[in-house]
Write an enzyme that holds these catalytic residues in place. Structure first.
Site, PDB file in Angstrom:
ATOM      1  N   TYR A 220      51.653  29.916  26.527  1.00  0.00           N
ATOM      2  CA  TYR A 220      52.169  30.011  27.893  1.00  0.00           C
ATOM      3  C   TYR A 220      52.374  28.659  28.587  1.00  0.00           C
ATOM      4  O   TYR A 220      52.823  28.621  29.737  1.00  0.00           O
ATOM      5  CB  TYR A 220      51.232  30.890  28.741  1.00  0.00           C
TER       6      TYR A 220
ATOM      7  N   HIS B 291      59.956  36.843  30.758  1.00  0.00           N
ATOM      8  CA  HIS B 291      58.727  36.622  29.989  1.00  0.00           C
ATOM      9  C   HIS B 291      58.685  35.148  29.627  1.00  0.00           C
ATOM     10  O   HIS B 291      59.689  34.584  29.150  1.00  0.00           O
ATOM     11  CB  HIS B 291      58.693  37.480  28.716  1.00  0.00           C
TER      12      HIS B 291
END
Ligand code: CA2
Length: 155
Positions: free
Chosen positions: A28, A106
């Site tokens: 991430y 996302h």
């Protein structure tokens, strides 16, 4: 004069996205949720839009945010429903009900990950989905949303 609600977009982040920057940087990145929200505010401002950024770890609260976006006549929604993207018919139904132009984001490339991440219920209610661009996906989403709703960047 105060900005009208029609110039607001809702940026909704779902469960665990409050942990951004603190864990799993290989997946991430290092940016925090505050960095994401700053990026969304700055990008929106280029279009004279206001980003109303919310995060919740609770499905029902995310649904309430979607209803609030409708009540406040938001011009669009950018949503990263996190893990609920892959499980929540209720979030899908809320997005379908309000009929607000929506982009799904996302941070990671969900198609390069476990197969349970390959399907998104919420994506069916969005006109576009972006994944794998890291947090830049939010900037791209707001650009695409502005184009979709006919809002031009400031000169
Ligand atoms: O790639 C994305 O943005 C996801 O929506 C993130 C979700 C995941 O369930 C989706 O499949 C893809 C998970 C968010 C968890 O965020 C964390 C951030 C930092 C550390 C740990 C979790």
């Amino acid at each position: 004069m105060a900005k009208s609600a029609a110039e607001t977009i809702f940026v909704l982040n779902g469960p665990n996205l409050n942990l951004l920057g603190s864990r799993e940087p290989e997946t991430y990145g290092h940016a925090t949720l505050a960095d994401v929200e700053r990026l969304c505010a700055e990008t929106s401002a280029k279009f004279v839009l206001r980003a109303d950024c919310r995060q919740s770890n609770r499905e029902g609260e995310l649904i309430d945010f979607i209803h609030e976006a409708h009540a406040k006549k938001a011009a669009g929604i950018v949503i990263n429903a996190g893990g609920y993207s892959h499980t929540s018919i209720a979030l899908h139904d809320a997005l379908m009900a309000v009929k607000i132009p929506t982009v799904e984001v996302h941070i990671s490339n969900i198609y390069a990950r476990e197969s349970f991440r390959h399907h998104s219920f919420t994506a069916r209610a969005a006109f576009a989905t972006l994944c794998g661009f890291g947090i830049d996906g939010y900037r791209l989403a707001i650009n695409g949303l502005a184009a979709r709703i006919g809002v031009k960047a400031k000169a």
